[in-house]
Design a protein around this motif. Structure first.
Motif, PDB file in Angstrom:
ATOM      1  N   ILE A   1     -63.892  35.978  31.109  1.00  0.00           N
ATOM      2  CA  ILE A   1     -64.251  34.557  30.962  1.00  0.00           C
ATOM      3  C   ILE A   1     -65.238  34.371  29.816  1.00  0.00           C
ATOM      4  O   ILE A   1     -65.213  33.345  29.123  1.00  0.00           O
ATOM      5  N   ASP A   2     -66.098  35.352  29.589  1.00  0.00           N
ATOM      6  CA  ASP A   2     -67.044  35.265  28.466  1.00  0.00           C
ATOM      7  C   ASP A   2     -66.307  35.153  27.135  1.00  0.00           C
ATOM      8  O   ASP A   2     -66.745  34.430  26.221  1.00  0.00           O
ATOM      9  N   LYS A   3     -65.176  35.833  27.014  1.00  0.00           N
ATOM     10  CA  LYS A   3     -64.375  35.759  25.785  1.00  0.00           C
ATOM     11  C   LYS A   3     -63.718  34.392  25.640  1.00  0.00           C
ATOM     12  O   LYS A   3     -63.610  33.851  24.530  1.00  0.00           O
ATOM     13  N   VAL A   4     -63.287  33.839  26.765  1.00  0.00           N
ATOM     14  CA  VAL A   4     -62.679  32.500  26.731  1.00  0.00           C
ATOM     15  C   VAL A   4     -63.721  31.477  26.291  1.00  0.00           C
ATOM     16  O   VAL A   4     -63.444  30.610  25.444  1.00  0.00           O
TER      17      VAL A   4
ATOM     18  N   ILE B   1     -52.729  24.354  30.769  1.00  0.00           N
ATOM     19  CA  ILE B   1     -52.711  25.705  30.209  1.00  0.00           C
ATOM     20  C   ILE B   1     -53.499  26.612  31.148  1.00  0.00           C
ATOM     21  O   ILE B   1     -54.575  26.233  31.631  1.00  0.00           O
ATOM     22  N   VAL B   2     -52.975  27.815  31.402  1.00  0.00           N
ATOM     23  CA  VAL B   2     -53.678  28.791  32.232  1.00  0.00           C
ATOM     24  C   VAL B   2     -54.054  29.993  31.363  1.00  0.00           C
ATOM     25  O   VAL B   2     -53.240  30.473  30.577  1.00  0.00           O
ATOM     26  N   VAL B   3     -55.294  30.438  31.508  1.00  0.00           N
ATOM     27  CA  VAL B   3     -55.746  31.646  30.812  1.00  0.00           C
ATOM     28  C   VAL B   3     -56.039  32.696  31.881  1.00  0.00           C
ATOM     29  O   VAL B   3     -56.868  32.481  32.764  1.00  0.00           O
ATOM     30  N   ASN B   4     -55.365  33.854  31.775  1.00  0.00           N
ATOM     31  CA  ASN B   4     -55.445  34.878  32.829  1.00  0.00           C
ATOM     32  C   ASN B   4     -55.590  36.258  32.179  1.00  0.00           C
ATOM     33  O   ASN B   4     -54.622  37.008  32.064  1.00  0.00           O
ATOM     34  N   LEU B   5     -56.810  36.582  31.764  1.00  0.00           N
ATOM     35  CA  LEU B   5     -57.065  37.829  31.042  1.00  0.00           C
ATOM     36  C   LEU B   5     -57.559  38.919  31.991  1.00  0.00           C
ATOM     37  O   LEU B   5     -58.041  38.636  33.083  1.00  0.00           O
ATOM     38  N   ARG B   6     -57.459  40.184  31.548  1.00  0.00           N
ATOM     39  CA  ARG B   6     -57.890  41.321  32.356  1.00  0.00           C
ATOM     40  C   ARG B   6     -58.384  42.473  31.483  1.00  0.00           C
ATOM     41  O   ARG B   6     -57.740  42.854  30.525  1.00  0.00           O
TER      42      ARG B   6
ATOM     43  N   VAL C   1     -52.160  35.744  28.573  1.00  0.00           N
ATOM     44  CA  VAL C   1     -52.537  36.934  29.350  1.00  0.00           C
ATOM     45  C   VAL C   1     -52.944  38.064  28.413  1.00  0.00           C
ATOM     46  O   VAL C   1     -52.639  38.051  27.218  1.00  0.00           O
ATOM     47  N   SER C   2     -53.624  39.063  28.976  1.00  0.00           N
ATOM     48  CA  SER C   2     -53.907  40.297  28.243  1.00  0.00           C
ATOM     49  C   SER C   2     -52.650  41.160  28.233  1.00  0.00           C
ATOM     50  O   SER C   2     -51.952  41.268  29.240  1.00  0.00           O
ATOM     51  N   ASN C   3     -52.390  41.779  27.106  1.00  0.00           N
ATOM     52  CA  ASN C   3     -51.205  42.626  26.971  1.00  0.00           C
ATOM     53  C   ASN C   3     -51.517  44.010  27.529  1.00  0.00           C
ATOM     54  O   ASN C   3     -51.729  44.975  26.798  1.00  0.00           O
ATOM     55  N   ILE C   4     -51.526  44.075  28.876  1.00  0.00           N
ATOM     56  CA  ILE C   4     -51.928  45.309  29.544  1.00  0.00           C
ATOM     57  C   ILE C   4     -51.233  45.417  30.893  1.00  0.00           C
ATOM     58  O   ILE C   4     -50.987  44.402  31.557  1.00  0.00           O
TER      59      ILE C   4
END
Length: 438
Positions: A238-241, A297-302, A325-328
């Motif tokens: 979330i800090d990156k967002v 829009i949804v942001v779902n990073l990991r 999403v994160s490419n992981i």
């Protein structure tokens, strides 16, 4: 076929609770299912009305019933508060694992240090998982001033070897998780069955709902709603967002954080985003799902990644939401046309900013991405198909009477301390089975 089903359920705040409540609605068409819980009362009316529920903490003798079932199914995640008692039962009555998190550091650490209160057993478990470095790493964790359950690199110590070696079968939700399981034990009986999605209401229902929630959270009709869901932790990036949103000159949006957690509160103030970011705190599942439906829009990073899938991502796909999403891991397995993938690298914030700008500026692109997400969900996330996959897999793994008798004998010997581990039970059962058939 008769199933004993172990899982957290609501009111326990867990994505696995939501998963099981959805899955059970469809599994009941294929199995006779009894639910085993540890010292809580499920609040879901459908669950209470359609299944027998046994609390094995209040009455441990109920566990003796497990020998009556064709399968014992355990939903295992990385939360020691929700899974330690279940894991303890598994060690005595091993069965089929639905593995929600590949990394189980917190579960296993909590089990040995809190449930069993044994540093010695924790050290032994670390060595079992890593014969070369396990003892050294265990001593470092135990001697640190930081609580072992606040260890900041759990992804480096998965602590899942015993579970993988002992399970009669393992169900995972991604090729990533299956490959990781087979790296630990190439002979593991492991299958991928997709995560299950929610039941989707009509378009008109969500159209009216959008007005209600925009009013509730003070979002103007012409503002784009960008959202992230689940516990607000560093692994969600979330800090990156916030950094990407702060550097955007276009402020025609609101950023909704749906879930508990305060690690980014100081950053919201630092970046001057007090008028942009809205925090809901904890919501029930109905509002959680509704807010995904209301998002543009949804942001779902990991990162770090624990080998999990994402209930939020599943819901976003089913609802046709444009998602970044994160490419992981599992996220990288989703069709490229259905989500936007960004790398976890030094350019993460800049790439995130570019992706958000494109979605904000190009409504046709945003709509097309949403349509592709829905097509993907219809193809791969059908609840009826997923339940059928469970039935076919469990039916193909149904044990013979001889194996059940032998396994039950092994459990009794284990409980009498006449054999040293549940892994030995499995070997003993297979040996006795061969002798019984000669």
């Amino acid at each position: 076929m008769k199933i004993a089903y172990f899982s957290p359920l609501n009111p326990l705040k867990s994505g696995i609770s939501d998963y099981s409540e959805q899955l059970l609605k469809y599994l009941q068409n294929h199995f006779e299912i009894d639910i085993f819980v540890d010292d809580f009362t499920p609040e879901n009316k459908f669950i209470n009305e359609n299944f027998k529920i046994f609390d094995y903490i209040k009455d441990p003798s109920l566990l003796e019933k497990l020998k009556e079932y064709d399968h014992i199914v355990y939903n295992i995640g990385n939360n020691p508060h929700y899974h330690s008692n279940m894991y303890d039962v598994f060690l005595k009555y091993n069965g089929v694992i639905i593995l929600h998190d590949f990394v189980l550091y917190f579960l296993i650490t909590g089990y040995y240090l809190e449930t069993l209160n044994s540093e010695k057993l924790f050290l032994n478990e670390m060595v079992y998982n890593d014969e070369i470095n396990g003892e050294k790493r265990a001593m470092k964790i135990l001697s640190s001033s930081i609580n072992p359950l606040q260890f900041d690199k759990p992804h480096e110590i998965p602590l899942n070897k015993r579970l993988i070696n002992s399970a009669k079968a393992i169900i995972v939700h991604s090729d990533y998780a299956r490959n990781k399981v087979l790296e630990i034990n190439p002979a593991a009986n492991c299958i991928k069955i997709n995560q299950i999605g929610p039941d989707i209401a009509s378009r008109d229902y969500y159209k009216e709902l959008k007005k209600v929630y925009r009013k509730k959270y003070g979002i103007k009709e012409d503002e784009v709603l960008i959202s992230s869901f689940g516990y607000v932790s560093p692994t969600k990036r979330i800090d990156k967002v916030l950094e990407a949103l702060a550097s955007s000159k276009d402020k025609r949006f609101k950023y909704l954080l749906v879930g508990e957690g305060d690690y980014i509160d100081s950053l919201i103030k630092k970046y001057g985003l007090e008028e942009i970011v809205i925090k809901t705190g904890f919501t029930d599942l109905i509002e959680f799902d509704d807010l995904i439906a209301c998002s543009d829009i949804v942001v779902n990073l990991r990162y770090p990644y624990m080998g999990e899938t994402s209930a939020t991502m599943i819901r976003a796909l089913c609802l046709g939401k444009p998602t970044i999403v994160s490419n992981i891991g599992w996220f990288s397995e989703i069709d490229d046309a259905s989500v936007i993938k960004i790398e976890v690298d030094n350019y993460e914030v800049e790439n995130l900013k570019k992706c958000l700008s494109k979605l904000l500026d190009d409504s046709n692109y945003k709509e097309s991405l949403g349509q592709q997400a829905k097509i993907y969900a219809e193809k791969y996330l059908d609840s009826h198909v997923i339940a059928k996959n469970f039935y076919e897999f469990l039916n193909s793994n149904k044990e013979s009477l001889e194996i059940k008798v032998a396994s039950n004998l092994g459990v009794q010997l284990y409980n009498l301390d006449l054999i040293e581990s549940h892994t030995t039970i499995d070997r003993l059962a297979k040996t006795i089975n061969v002798l019984m058939q000669e």
